[in-house]
Design an enzyme around this catalytic site. Structure first.
Site, PDB file in Angstrom:
ATOM      1  N   TYR A 154       0.859  -1.185   0.000  1.00 22.78           N
ATOM      2  CA  TYR A 154       0.000   0.000   0.000  1.00 22.78           C
ATOM      3  C   TYR A 154       0.898   1.239   0.000  1.00 22.78           C
ATOM      4  O   TYR A 154       1.352   1.709   1.049  1.00 22.78           O
ATOM      5  CB  TYR A 154      -0.940   0.015   1.212  1.00 22.78           C
ATOM      6  CG  TYR A 154      -1.733  -1.270   1.406  1.00 22.78           C
ATOM      7  CD1 TYR A 154      -1.902  -2.184   0.358  1.00 22.78           C
ATOM      8  CD2 TYR A 154      -2.312  -1.595   2.625  1.00 22.78           C
ATOM      9  CE1 TYR A 154      -2.615  -3.367   0.532  1.00 22.78           C
ATOM     10  CE2 TYR A 154      -3.032  -2.770   2.805  1.00 22.78           C
ATOM     11  CZ  TYR A 154      -3.161  -3.657   1.749  1.00 22.78           C
ATOM     12  OH  TYR A 154      -3.866  -4.821   1.938  1.00 22.78           O
ATOM     13  N   SER A 202     -15.696  -4.294  -1.916  1.00 25.04           N
ATOM     14  CA  SER A 202     -15.127  -3.049  -2.472  1.00 25.04           C
ATOM     15  C   SER A 202     -16.154  -1.917  -2.546  1.00 25.04           C
ATOM     16  O   SER A 202     -16.102  -1.081  -3.454  1.00 25.04           O
ATOM     17  CB  SER A 202     -14.527  -3.306  -3.864  1.00 25.04           C
ATOM     18  OG  SER A 202     -13.578  -4.334  -3.804  1.00 25.04           O
ATOM     19  N   LYS A 215     -24.441   2.115  -2.265  1.00 25.51           N
ATOM     20  CA  LYS A 215     -24.260   3.389  -2.982  1.00 25.51           C
ATOM     21  C   LYS A 215     -24.238   3.211  -4.497  1.00 25.51           C
ATOM     22  O   LYS A 215     -24.189   4.198  -5.228  1.00 25.51           O
ATOM     23  CB  LYS A 215     -23.002   4.110  -2.495  1.00 25.51           C
ATOM     24  CG  LYS A 215     -21.679   3.466  -2.863  1.00 25.51           C
ATOM     25  CD  LYS A 215     -20.551   4.331  -2.289  1.00 25.51           C
ATOM     26  CE  LYS A 215     -19.197   3.681  -2.475  1.00 25.51           C
ATOM     27  NZ  LYS A 215     -18.132   4.471  -1.863  1.00 25.51           N
TER      28      LYS A 215
HETATM   29  N1  LIG Z   1      -4.419  -9.458   1.812  1.00 29.12           N
HETATM   30  C1  LIG Z   1      -4.744  -8.934   0.648  1.00 29.12           C
HETATM   31  O1  LIG Z   1      -4.295  -9.361  -0.434  1.00 29.12           O
HETATM   32  C2  LIG Z   1      -5.737  -7.804   0.614  1.00 29.12           C
HETATM   33  C3  LIG Z   1      -6.356  -7.424  -0.571  1.00 29.12           C
HETATM   34  C4  LIG Z   1      -7.266  -6.363  -0.542  1.00 29.12           C
HETATM   35  C5  LIG Z   1      -7.527  -5.718   0.661  1.00 29.12           C
HETATM   36  N2  LIG Z   1      -6.881  -6.101   1.800  1.00 29.12           N
HETATM   37  C6  LIG Z   1      -7.140  -5.445   3.103  1.00 29.12           C
HETATM   38  O2  LIG Z   1      -8.514  -5.564   3.375  1.00 29.12           O
HETATM   39  C7  LIG Z   1      -9.081  -4.268   3.615  1.00 29.12           C
HETATM   40  C8  LIG Z   1     -10.502  -4.259   3.142  1.00 29.12           C
HETATM   41  O3  LIG Z   1     -10.576  -4.399   1.726  1.00 29.12           O
HETATM   42  P1  LIG Z   1     -10.975  -3.165   0.794  1.00 29.12           P
HETATM   43  O4  LIG Z   1     -10.814  -1.938   1.605  1.00 29.12           O
HETATM   44  O5  LIG Z   1     -10.211  -3.271  -0.453  1.00 29.12           O
HETATM   45  O6  LIG Z   1     -12.487  -3.450   0.445  1.00 29.12           O
HETATM   46  P2  LIG Z   1     -13.846  -3.294   1.273  1.00 29.12           P
HETATM   47  O7  LIG Z   1     -13.588  -3.235   2.726  1.00 29.12           O
HETATM   48  O8  LIG Z   1     -14.757  -4.328   0.759  1.00 29.12           O
HETATM   49  O9  LIG Z   1     -14.392  -1.878   0.742  1.00 29.12           O
HETATM   50  C9  LIG Z   1     -13.862  -0.699   1.267  1.00 29.12           C
HETATM   51  C10 LIG Z   1     -14.225   0.477   0.371  1.00 29.12           C
HETATM   52  O10 LIG Z   1     -15.652   0.658   0.312  1.00 29.12           O
HETATM   53  C11 LIG Z   1     -15.952   2.057   0.360  1.00 29.12           C
HETATM   54  N3  LIG Z   1     -16.649   2.302   1.631  1.00 29.12           N
HETATM   55  C12 LIG Z   1     -16.316   1.819   2.866  1.00 29.12           C
HETATM   56  N4  LIG Z   1     -17.193   2.211   3.795  1.00 29.12           N
HETATM   57  C13 LIG Z   1     -18.116   2.966   3.149  1.00 29.12           C
HETATM   58  C14 LIG Z   1     -19.268   3.642   3.583  1.00 29.12           C
HETATM   59  N5  LIG Z   1     -19.654   3.622   4.844  1.00 29.12           N
HETATM   60  N6  LIG Z   1     -20.002   4.317   2.645  1.00 29.12           N
HETATM   61  C15 LIG Z   1     -19.621   4.338   1.354  1.00 29.12           C
HETATM   62  N7  LIG Z   1     -18.528   3.701   0.879  1.00 29.12           N
HETATM   63  C16 LIG Z   1     -17.781   3.019   1.772  1.00 29.12           C
HETATM   64  C17 LIG Z   1     -14.622   2.807   0.308  1.00 29.12           C
HETATM   65  O11 LIG Z   1     -14.227   3.006  -1.040  1.00 29.12           O
HETATM   66  P3  LIG Z   1     -14.687   4.236  -1.961  1.00 29.12           P
HETATM   67  O12 LIG Z   1     -15.013   5.382  -1.107  1.00 29.12           O
HETATM   68  O13 LIG Z   1     -13.513   4.446  -2.839  1.00 29.12           O
HETATM   69  O14 LIG Z   1     -15.884   3.705  -2.715  1.00 29.12           O
HETATM   70  C18 LIG Z   1     -13.684   1.768   0.927  1.00 29.12           C
HETATM   71  O15 LIG Z   1     -12.338   1.987   0.585  1.00 29.12           O
HETATM   72  C19 LIG Z   1      -8.125  -3.309   2.867  1.00 29.12           C
HETATM   73  O16 LIG Z   1      -8.233  -1.981   3.332  1.00 29.12           O
HETATM   74  C20 LIG Z   1      -6.798  -3.961   3.139  1.00 29.12           C
HETATM   75  O17 LIG Z   1      -6.319  -3.599   4.424  1.00 29.12           O
HETATM   76  C21 LIG Z   1      -6.020  -7.146   1.797  1.00 29.12           C
END
Ligand SMILES: NC(=O)c1ccc[n+]([C@@H]2O[C@H](COP(=O)([O-])OP(=O)(O)OC[C@H]3O[C@@H](n4cnc5c(N)ncnc54)[C@H](OP(=O)(O)O)[C@@H]3O)[C@@H](O)[C@H]2O)c1
Length: 306
Positions: free
Chosen positions: A55, A204, A210
């Site tokens: 990241y 995601s 939304k």
């Molecule tokens: N181990 C791995 O390979 C791997 C891979 C991916 C992620 N991760 C970890 O897992 C975590 C979670 O995955 P992720 O963040 O990619 O996906 P997620 O948790 O499914 O989605 C998060 C995204 O949704 C949107 N969001 C979140 N809360 C919201 C709300 N209340 N209202 C409106 N939009 C909202 C935001 O994006 P927008 O505002 O841009 O729409 C946010 O960045 C990551 O932050 C990372 O630490 C690990």
């Protein structure tokens, strides 16, 4: 050995930080927003922060390191990951030397004495996975890390890596719209007391409600490269979001809060790390902690997303 459930200040609701400093992955990120987001999380009682070298190629770890200076380190669970090797154009590298050097450089960027959970971010093609984990076990014995994690490993790879029983935690993609891990890895993880942390819990952002059924994405939008945002699958997921919204009415909760409450009630999920771009999203997501789903609604959601 399970790490999270034995941690005294552990709160199942953590924070994913790929949008804290993850300029290489996402457009229009501001470091100040990332700093404010992490502060807001820690001020709200979140104790688990999930970051990675990938990241921002160290930027996320640096920003988190800055913020946590004002908090009691002993109360926090800092998880980070490595595999992308800058010397090989960021190809995955799990060699013992690379992993050990990665632990040392992550300690410097985070400016901490130890890392709680160190994940191998992705498997590489050539390293003996048992040797990769043994290298991390040495770092654990040296007090530099406290738990060993694997991410994006399939079942065979997890088994190969865990031959000595050193693996504590597995992080993999999992959400109501992708429950593959239930069938592939969970039985093995439970049998070996390995905790499971899902990433992409909000698919995601799709589960937030939304996105609309008539929305389209251009080639410039990242959504155009994600199958969940395409055609019939997109429509089916949004139909599921409608079900979450309907159930949420009784709890005065949004679809994402209901989804997060479902994971919180799921005993096979050790911790949640929903990502956020700004503090307001985190505060919105944290309201899931006020939603206690009835057993009936829990089962209804389970069946709707089978
Ligand atoms: N181990 C791995 O390979 C791997 C891979 C991916 C992620 N991760 C970890 O897992 C975590 C979670 O995955 P992720 O963040 O990619 O996906 P997620 O948790 O499914 O989605 C998060 C995204 O949704 C949107 N969001 C979140 N809360 C919201 C709300 N209340 N209202 C409106 N939009 C909202 C935001 O994006 P927008 O505002 O841009 O729409 C946010 O960045 C990551 O932050 C990372 O630490 C690990």
């Amino acid at each position: 050995m399970a790490y999270l459930k034995n941690f005294t200040t552990f709160n199942k609701f953590g924070l994913g930080t790929n949008k804290v400093g993850g300029h290489n992955l996402f457009d229009n990120l501001a470091d100040e927003d990332g700093i404010a987001l992490v502060k807001a999380a820690l001020d709200s009682g979140v104790t688990l922060l999930d970051t990675a070298f990938a990241y921002g190629f160290g930027r996320s770890e640096e920003l988190i390191g800055q913020v946590i200076k004002d908090y009691d380190r002993s109360q926090l669970i800092i998880a980070t990951k490595a595999a992308h090797d800058p010397a090989q154009n960021y190809a995955f590298n799990n060699s013992p030397e690379f992993l050990q050097a990665s632990v040392d450089s992550a300690l410097q960027r985070l400016d901490v004495d130890y890392i709680d959970i160190f994940y191998i971010h992705f498997p590489d093609e050539s390293t003996d996975k048992r040797l990769a984990v043994q290298a991390l076990q040495e770092m654990k014995e040296a007090g530099k890390i406290r738990a060993i994690g694997l991410s994006n490993f399939n079942l065979d790879q997890i088994k190969e890596a865990n031959q000595d029983g050193y693996v504590d935690i597995v992080e993999d993609a999992y959400s109501l719209v992708d429950r593959t891990a239930e069938q592939t890895t969970w039985a093995y993880l439970q049998e070996h007391d390995i905790e499971f942390v899902p990433y992409y819990p909000l698919a995601s952002g799709l589960l937030t409600g939304k996105y609309t059924k008539t929305q389209t994405f251009t080639n410039d939008d990242w959504q155009s490269r994600n199958p969940n945002f395409q055609g019939a699958r997109y429509q089916a997921i949004l139909a599921g979001v409608d079900i979450l919204a309907g159930i949420g009415q009784a709890y005065n909760a949004s679809p994402s809060q209901v989804a997060l409450a479902w994971y919180l009630k799921n005993p096979n999920i050790a911790a949640l790390i929903p990502g956020a771009r700004i503090a307001a999203q985190l505060h919105d997501n944290l309201k899931a902690l006020d939603v206690t789903l009835s057993d009936e609604d829990y089962q209804k959601i389970d069946a709707a997303f089978k």
